[in-house]
Design an enzyme around this catalytic site. Structure first.
Site, mmCIF file in Angstrom:
data_model
loop_
_atom_site.group_PDB
_atom_site.id
_atom_site.type_symbol
_atom_site.label_atom_id
_atom_site.label_comp_id
_atom_site.label_asym_id
_atom_site.label_seq_id
_atom_site.Cartn_x
_atom_site.Cartn_y
_atom_site.Cartn_z
ATOM 1 N N LEU A 206 40.854 16.467 8.060
ATOM 2 C CA LEU A 206 40.350 16.337 9.428
ATOM 3 C C LEU A 206 40.593 14.962 10.033
ATOM 4 O O LEU A 206 40.012 14.603 11.058
ATOM 5 C CB LEU A 206 38.860 16.683 9.454
ATOM 6 N N HIS B 182 42.600 12.146 12.092
ATOM 7 C CA HIS B 182 43.542 12.141 13.211
ATOM 8 C C HIS B 182 44.835 11.417 12.816
ATOM 9 O O HIS B 182 44.770 10.382 12.142
ATOM 10 C CB HIS B 182 42.938 11.417 14.418
ATOM 11 N N ASP C 113 49.633 3.943 -13.235
ATOM 12 C CA ASP C 113 50.818 4.657 -13.726
ATOM 13 C C ASP C 113 51.766 3.735 -14.488
ATOM 14 O O ASP C 113 52.260 4.086 -15.568
ATOM 15 C CB ASP C 113 51.543 5.297 -12.533
#
Length: 196
Positions: free
Chosen positions: A93, A95, A145
């Site tokens: 949701l 923008h 990572d």
């Protein structure tokens, strides 16, 4: 054997500021994107951070440039910048926004931590904080990572918004200083370390 960490209590300041209703839910309780059509654009800035904890030897390898995968901080910085620009694709949701500035600062904090700080600026009717939080969060993942081969016990923790400005409004959590690790976070770390 199961290990547990004591979670911090909600601060009184946070409890007072809880909204009466969630802006991303309509009158029927259904999820929606907030309508900012009639809201005036303003200059906005948000700063967020996250922390990584690792073995002191891992931090030394990163700082000395001896890491076999190269400049770990540079890769993480670029990942954070890329993530900020695509926040609306990761958070349903959110923008889509035109950010005018993004910076990701990564610093070693002796003896065993790395602090990631992300800043996003824009001129818009909404936004800023989710982009900064996304940048800080995602920048931590390449660090994990690239270092997991030598340190699988790393922890990514304490993702938080440090400040947000928009027009005349200014928000910053009053309970914590911008530069430090929150005390209850340090206590939880110590408790976990002694339980292992």
């Amino acid at each position: 054997m199961t290990h547990s960490v004591e979670l911090p209590e909600t601060s009184p300041d946070t409890a007072k500021e809880s909204p009466a209703r969630l802006s991303h839910l309509d009158d029927r309780g259904q999820a929606r994107m907030v309508d900012v059509t009639d809201k005036a654009a303003s200059q906005r800035e948000a700063v967020a951070e996250t922390w990584l904890r690792m073995k002191p030897d891992t931090l030394r390898a990163i700082e000395s440039g001896e890491h076999p995968k190269g400049d770990v901080f540079a890769v993480a910085r670029i990942a954070g910048i890329m993530a900020a620009k695509r926040s609306h694709e990761l958070i349903p949701l959110c923008h889509p926004l035109l950010l005018t500035a993004i910076s990701v600062d990564i610093k070693a904090v002796q003896p065993d931590s790395v602090r990631v700080t992300a800043r996003c600026a824009l001129t818009a009717a909404t936004g800023g904080e989710m982009e900064a939080l996304t940048a800080a969060s995602i920048a931590a993942l390449p660090l994990y990572d690239m270092c997991k081969a030598i340190d699988r016990g790393m922890q990514i923790d304490w993702v938080r918004l440090l400040k947000k400005t928009a027009a005349a409004r200014y928000w910053r959590p009053g309970r914590y200083s911008e530069g430090g690790t929150p005390s209850h976070c340090l206590k939880a770390r110590r408790k976990l370390a002694t339980s292992l």
